[in-house]
Design a protein around this motif. Structure first.
Motif, mmCIF file in Angstrom:
data_model
loop_
_atom_site.group_PDB
_atom_site.id
_atom_site.type_symbol
_atom_site.label_atom_id
_atom_site.label_comp_id
_atom_site.label_asym_id
_atom_site.label_seq_id
_atom_site.Cartn_x
_atom_site.Cartn_y
_atom_site.Cartn_z
ATOM 1 N N LYS A 189 46.156 51.529 39.259
ATOM 2 C CA LYS A 189 45.818 50.138 39.580
ATOM 3 C C LYS A 189 44.372 50.031 40.049
ATOM 4 O O LYS A 189 43.932 50.793 40.917
ATOM 5 C CB LYS A 189 46.774 49.611 40.648
ATOM 6 N N PRO A 227 42.700 46.720 41.139
ATOM 7 C CA PRO A 227 42.789 45.262 41.291
ATOM 8 C C PRO A 227 41.448 44.552 41.352
ATOM 9 O O PRO A 227 41.380 43.342 41.114
ATOM 10 C CB PRO A 227 43.571 45.099 42.604
ATOM 11 N N PRO A 253 47.257 43.002 34.897
ATOM 12 C CA PRO A 253 47.476 43.786 36.119
ATOM 13 C C PRO A 253 48.823 44.483 36.217
ATOM 14 O O PRO A 253 49.003 45.358 37.063
ATOM 15 C CB PRO A 253 47.357 42.731 37.217
#
Length: 232
Positions: free
Chosen positions: A197, A199, A210
């Motif tokens: 991940k 973000p 995402p």
């Protein structure tokens, strides 16, 4: 993870903070000319157009550096930034070669490399990867640029060619990226996949993709977690 003999890493957004670096440089250079714009939006549009011009290319006469320079001119025109000179634009373009890595990458990579060969498998040019790696203290076991292969992700030949160069079966390679489109293509060619991940990759707007595909073998919040999951 059993059977893994090497890790390949997407490099552009997975490892490098392109949004932060390019948006800051745009604001800095344009600010000297008294120009104002939504720099986050301009940067993300620049990235979208650049990816669109390089992904899936087969044997092009240009590389990703060429695309970045060409698409910069187009974004400058569309965002009303025509007062930027050629020298200004070249300065912005050169920011690609001086991007910062995400802070957790080098510590995680150093742990992973104790046990596994780690490879940059990237749309970016070898020159760019060399420059940002030296800047950030990144040590790779190998760089495989799509420019070197002559075929660009997400064409299946790019993944097949990488496995061949590493002399490994695709199932012995863990592809690490923060983009489903890259991981999905790798998985179709037999790679194991890890969604990491990121973000903040696209700045305040957040990433356009995402949510990890549930088909991923691993999903991690960062590179230190990946190292731990790989028992490093």
């Amino acid at each position: 993870m059993d059977g893994i003999k090497a890790l390949t890493f997407d490099t552009g957004g997975t490892i490098l903070d392109w949004h932060g670096g390019i948006s800051r440089k745009l604001a800095e250079v344009a600010g000297r000319r008294g120009l104002k714009a939504d720099w986050a939006a301009a940067t993300n549009e620049y990235r979208r157009r650049s990816l669109g011009a390089i992904v899936n290319q087969l044997g092009p006469r240009f590389n990703f550096d060429d695309v970045h320079r060409d698409q910069l001119d187009r974004v400058v025109a569309d965002f009303g930034l025509g007062a930027l000179t050629k020298e200004d634009r070249d300065e912005i373009w050169r920011a690609w070669f001086a991007l910062d890595a995400w802070p957790d990458f080098v510590p995680g990579l150093d742990r992973l490399r104790v046990k596994y060969p780690c490879v940059s498998f990237t749309l970016l040019t070898p020159r760019l990867v060399i420059d940002v790696s030296r800047r950030n203290g990144i040590t790779w076991d190998c760089i495989i640029s799509c420019e070197m292969l002559g075929v660009y992700k997400v064409r299946p030949e790019a993944y097949q060619g990488t496995a061949k160069l590493l002399q490994l079966k695709p199932a012995e390679i863990l592809m690490v990226a923060c983009h489903n489109f890259d991981l999905d293509a790798a998985r179709k060619e037999g790679f194991k996949t890890c969604f990491v991940k990121r973000p903040l990759e696209w700045g305040p707007a957040g990433p356009p993709d995402p949510t990890p595909n549930p088909a991923c073998d691993l999903v991690v919040d960062g590179f230190e977690e990946l190292a731990a999951r790989m028992s490093c």
